[in-house]
Design a protein around this motif. Structure first.
Motif, PDB file in Angstrom:
ATOM      1  N   TYR A 291     -10.897  -2.467  -0.387  1.00  0.00           N
ATOM      2  CA  TYR A 291      -9.697  -1.630  -0.237  1.00  0.00           C
ATOM      3  C   TYR A 291      -9.974  -0.216  -0.746  1.00  0.00           C
ATOM      4  CZ  TYR A 291      -6.300  -5.221   1.155  1.00  0.00           C
ATOM      5  OH  TYR A 291      -5.595  -6.156   1.853  1.00  0.00           O
ATOM      6  N   GLU A 292     -10.586  -0.134  -1.917  1.00  0.00           N
ATOM      7  CA  GLU A 292     -10.882   1.166  -2.512  1.00  0.00           C
ATOM      8  C   GLU A 292     -11.827   1.972  -1.627  1.00  0.00           C
ATOM      9  OE1 GLU A 292     -13.120   2.888  -6.518  1.00  0.00           O
ATOM     10  OE2 GLU A 292     -12.408   0.810  -6.460  1.00  0.00           O
ATOM     11  N   GLU A 293     -12.862   1.316  -1.118  1.00  0.00           N
ATOM     12  CA  GLU A 293     -13.846   2.011  -0.286  1.00  0.00           C
ATOM     13  C   GLU A 293     -13.256   2.484   1.030  1.00  0.00           C
ATOM     14  OE1 GLU A 293     -16.947  -0.844   0.006  1.00  0.00           O
ATOM     15  OE2 GLU A 293     -17.763  -0.417  -2.004  1.00  0.00           O
ATOM     16  N   LEU A 294     -12.246   1.788   1.536  1.00  0.00           N
ATOM     17  CA  LEU A 294     -11.607   2.170   2.793  1.00  0.00           C
ATOM     18  C   LEU A 294     -10.444   3.136   2.586  1.00  0.00           C
ATOM     19  CD1 LEU A 294     -11.549  -1.275   4.671  1.00  0.00           C
ATOM     20  CD2 LEU A 294     -13.088   0.652   5.081  1.00  0.00           C
ATOM     21  N   GLY A 295     -10.172   3.474   1.332  1.00  0.00           N
ATOM     22  CA  GLY A 295      -9.088   4.411   1.046  1.00  0.00           C
ATOM     23  C   GLY A 295      -7.705   3.807   1.141  1.00  0.00           C
ATOM     24  N   ILE A 296      -7.616   2.480   1.015  1.00  0.00           N
ATOM     25  CA  ILE A 296      -6.322   1.811   1.037  1.00  0.00           C
ATOM     26  C   ILE A 296      -5.832   1.702  -0.406  1.00  0.00           C
ATOM     27  CG2 ILE A 296      -5.055  -0.278   1.667  1.00  0.00           C
ATOM     28  CD1 ILE A 296      -7.219  -0.796   3.783  1.00  0.00           C
ATOM     29  N   GLU A 297      -4.816   2.473  -0.734  1.00  0.00           N
ATOM     30  CA  GLU A 297      -4.329   2.544  -2.113  1.00  0.00           C
ATOM     31  C   GLU A 297      -3.154   1.597  -2.296  1.00  0.00           C
ATOM     32  OE1 GLU A 297      -2.626   5.827  -5.352  1.00  0.00           O
ATOM     33  OE2 GLU A 297      -3.262   6.445  -3.330  1.00  0.00           O
ATOM     34  N   ILE A 298      -3.288   0.676  -3.239  1.00  0.00           N
ATOM     35  CA  ILE A 298      -2.248  -0.309  -3.502  1.00  0.00           C
ATOM     36  C   ILE A 298      -1.398   0.140  -4.686  1.00  0.00           C
ATOM     37  CG2 ILE A 298      -1.765  -2.719  -4.045  1.00  0.00           C
ATOM     38  CD1 ILE A 298      -3.092  -2.220  -1.312  1.00  0.00           C
ATOM     39  N   VAL A 299      -0.086   0.127  -4.507  1.00  0.00           N
ATOM     40  CA  VAL A 299       0.833   0.506  -5.579  1.00  0.00           C
ATOM     41  C   VAL A 299       0.766  -0.556  -6.677  1.00  0.00           C
ATOM     42  CG1 VAL A 299       3.229   0.997  -6.178  1.00  0.00           C
ATOM     43  CG2 VAL A 299       2.338   1.649  -3.918  1.00  0.00           C
TER      44      VAL A 299
ATOM     45  N   SER B  91       0.847  -1.194   0.000  1.00  0.00           N
ATOM     46  CA  SER B  91       0.000   0.000   0.000  1.00  0.00           C
ATOM     47  C   SER B  91       0.885   1.247   0.000  1.00  0.00           C
ATOM     48  CB  SER B  91      -0.921   0.003   1.225  1.00  0.00           C
ATOM     49  OG  SER B  91      -0.187   0.305   2.404  1.00  0.00           O
ATOM     50  N   GLN B  92       0.293   2.368  -0.437  1.00  0.00           N
ATOM     51  CA  GLN B  92       1.037   3.629  -0.437  1.00  0.00           C
ATOM     52  C   GLN B  92       1.468   3.990   0.978  1.00  0.00           C
ATOM     53  OE1 GLN B  92       2.278   5.395  -2.747  1.00  0.00           O
ATOM     54  NE2 GLN B  92       1.102   5.128  -4.623  1.00  0.00           N
ATOM     55  N   ALA B  93       0.606   3.756   1.952  1.00  0.00           N
ATOM     56  CA  ALA B  93       0.940   4.095   3.340  1.00  0.00           C
ATOM     57  C   ALA B  93       2.088   3.241   3.858  1.00  0.00           C
ATOM     58  CB  ALA B  93      -0.295   3.927   4.224  1.00  0.00           C
ATOM     59  N   ALA B  94       2.076   1.938   3.520  1.00  0.00           N
ATOM     60  CA  ALA B  94       3.159   1.047   3.949  1.00  0.00           C
ATOM     61  C   ALA B  94       4.467   1.425   3.254  1.00  0.00           C
ATOM     62  CB  ALA B  94       2.794  -0.402   3.642  1.00  0.00           C
ATOM     63  N   LEU B  95       4.381   1.780   1.988  1.00  0.00           N
ATOM     64  CA  LEU B  95       5.578   2.188   1.249  1.00  0.00           C
ATOM     65  C   LEU B  95       6.186   3.452   1.858  1.00  0.00           C
ATOM     66  CD1 LEU B  95       7.488   1.846  -1.146  1.00  0.00           C
ATOM     67  CD2 LEU B  95       5.872   3.157  -2.542  1.00  0.00           C
ATOM     68  N   HIS B  96       5.330   4.368   2.295  1.00  0.00           N
ATOM     69  CA  HIS B  96       5.817   5.600   2.923  1.00  0.00           C
ATOM     70  C   HIS B  96       6.618   5.270   4.185  1.00  0.00           C
ATOM     71  CE1 HIS B  96       5.950   9.781   4.190  1.00  0.00           C
ATOM     72  NE2 HIS B  96       5.487   9.412   5.368  1.00  0.00           N
ATOM     73  N   LEU B  97       6.131   4.350   4.995  1.00  0.00           N
ATOM     74  CA  LEU B  97       6.851   3.952   6.205  1.00  0.00           C
ATOM     75  C   LEU B  97       8.206   3.333   5.856  1.00  0.00           C
ATOM     76  CD1 LEU B  97       4.097   2.386   8.507  1.00  0.00           C
ATOM     77  CD2 LEU B  97       5.284   4.559   8.812  1.00  0.00           C
TER      78      LEU B  97
ATOM     79  N   TRP C 136       1.468  -5.807   1.507  1.00  0.00           N
ATOM     80  CA  TRP C 136       1.919  -5.204   2.752  1.00  0.00           C
ATOM     81  C   TRP C 136       1.034  -3.978   3.020  1.00  0.00           C
ATOM     82  CZ3 TRP C 136       5.120  -7.403   6.034  1.00  0.00           C
ATOM     83  CH2 TRP C 136       6.118  -8.284   5.577  1.00  0.00           C
ATOM     84  N   ILE C 137       0.419  -3.947   4.194  1.00  0.00           N
ATOM     85  CA  ILE C 137      -0.376  -2.786   4.590  1.00  0.00           C
ATOM     86  C   ILE C 137       0.025  -2.386   6.010  1.00  0.00           C
ATOM     87  CG2 ILE C 137      -2.352  -3.335   3.109  1.00  0.00           C
ATOM     88  CD1 ILE C 137      -3.759  -4.541   5.517  1.00  0.00           C
ATOM     89  N   THR C 138      -0.356  -1.188   6.439  1.00  0.00           N
ATOM     90  CA  THR C 138      -0.036  -0.742   7.788  1.00  0.00           C
ATOM     91  C   THR C 138      -0.970  -1.395   8.798  1.00  0.00           C
ATOM     92  OG1 THR C 138      -1.541   1.148   7.731  1.00  0.00           O
ATOM     93  CG2 THR C 138       0.696   1.493   6.862  1.00  0.00           C
ATOM     94  N   ARG C 139      -0.604  -1.339  10.056  1.00  0.00           N
ATOM     95  CA  ARG C 139      -1.466  -1.877  11.109  1.00  0.00           C
ATOM     96  C   ARG C 139      -2.810  -1.162  11.127  1.00  0.00           C
ATOM     97  NH1 ARG C 139       2.187  -2.725  16.587  1.00  0.00           N
ATOM     98  NH2 ARG C 139       3.569  -4.371  15.801  1.00  0.00           N
ATOM     99  N   GLU C 140      -2.770   0.159  10.899  1.00  0.00           N
ATOM    100  CA  GLU C 140      -4.012   0.945  10.898  1.00  0.00           C
ATOM    101  C   GLU C 140      -4.926   0.495   9.762  1.00  0.00           C
ATOM    102  OE1 GLU C 140      -0.946   2.853  13.192  1.00  0.00           O
ATOM    103  OE2 GLU C 140      -0.946   2.196  11.085  1.00  0.00           O
ATOM    104  N   GLU C 141      -4.347   0.237   8.596  1.00  0.00           N
ATOM    105  CA  GLU C 141      -5.148  -0.241   7.469  1.00  0.00           C
ATOM    106  C   GLU C 141      -5.697  -1.634   7.756  1.00  0.00           C
ATOM    107  OE1 GLU C 141      -3.054   2.039   3.689  1.00  0.00           O
ATOM    108  OE2 GLU C 141      -2.100   0.242   4.514  1.00  0.00           O
TER     109      GLU C 141
END
Length: 213
Positions: free
Chosen positions: A192-200, A96-102, A170-175
């Motif tokens: 995933y889309e509805e929850l705003g979890i963006e996958i690279v 996910s974008q959030a996991a990649l950021h971490l 790979w996603i964050t704990r929050e996701e």
């Protein structure tokens, strides 16, 4: 083949001894010049493995359909947990974008696309892994429940179920917490889309998913 052949095979094993397995060693077709092959080559190899898995699932579905009273629900658990989940070297981890950021906050971070968790050796990156979750995009229960809710499907149908709906991310704990609130074991494809979890996205895998064969 015969009873005699069966005993011959057994005696041959007794003479040769147990084979030592190398469970974490990549198959040779995934390696190019001593390193992991490029995305396109790995994707092609995964496509072959998915095709083999589809062939096995089609056969198992037929066996279950014709012998449900002989096997019961334990057969379904076997299909999900042992066949689909454990089929070797079919995973190409998305992120996910959030996991990649971490991960990119780690000074030693380098691209981990396509690498399974145990293949990532960098300690800094592995520390970040503690903040992430390795998740099936579609719950394994989906591939198990197909046996229960449909008459036997053919290899081609299973192949397209796998390449379109099986993947790990790979996603964050929050996701992960968001997913588990309502969709731990039952998850519509747009969750995933509805929850705003963006996958690279991965271009090589996207091309496979677009196949119509």
């Amino acid at each position: 083949m015969s009873r005699e052949k069966a005993f011959s095979v057994r005696f041959q094993w007794e003479e040769s001894g147990t084979k030592q397995l190398k469970m974490s060693k990549r198959p040779s077709e995934d390696i190019a010049d001593g390193s992991l092959a490029d995305d396109a080559e790995i994707a092609r190899n995964i496509r072959k493995r998915m095709s083999h898995l589809a062939e096995v699932l089609a056969l198992l579905h037929k066996i279950y359909f014709e012998n449900e009273e002989l096997y019961g629900d334990r057969f379904l658990a076997f299909v999900g947990n042992e066949v689909v989940r454990e089929w070797p070297w079919k995973d190409y981890p998305f992120i996910s974008q959030a996991a990649l950021h971490l991960l990119q906050e780690c000074e030693s971070y380098s691209d981990i696309s396509g690498r399974l968790p145990f293949e990532v050796k960098d300690r800094g990156i592995r520390e970040i892994f503690k903040k992430l979750r390795y998740e099936h995009w579609t719950p394994i229960s989906f591939f198990r429940d197909v046996f229960h809710s449909h008459e036997p499907l053919d290899k081609s149908t299973y192949y397209h179920l796998l390449i379109n709906f099986y993947r790990v991310v790979w996603i964050t704990r929050e996701e992960d917490d968001l997913l588990n609130k309502k969709h731990r074991s039952w998850r519509p494809s747009k969750t995933y889309e509805e929850l705003g979890i963006e996958i690279v996205p991965h271009e090589a895998w996207s091309e496979i998913g677009a196949e119509n064969t």
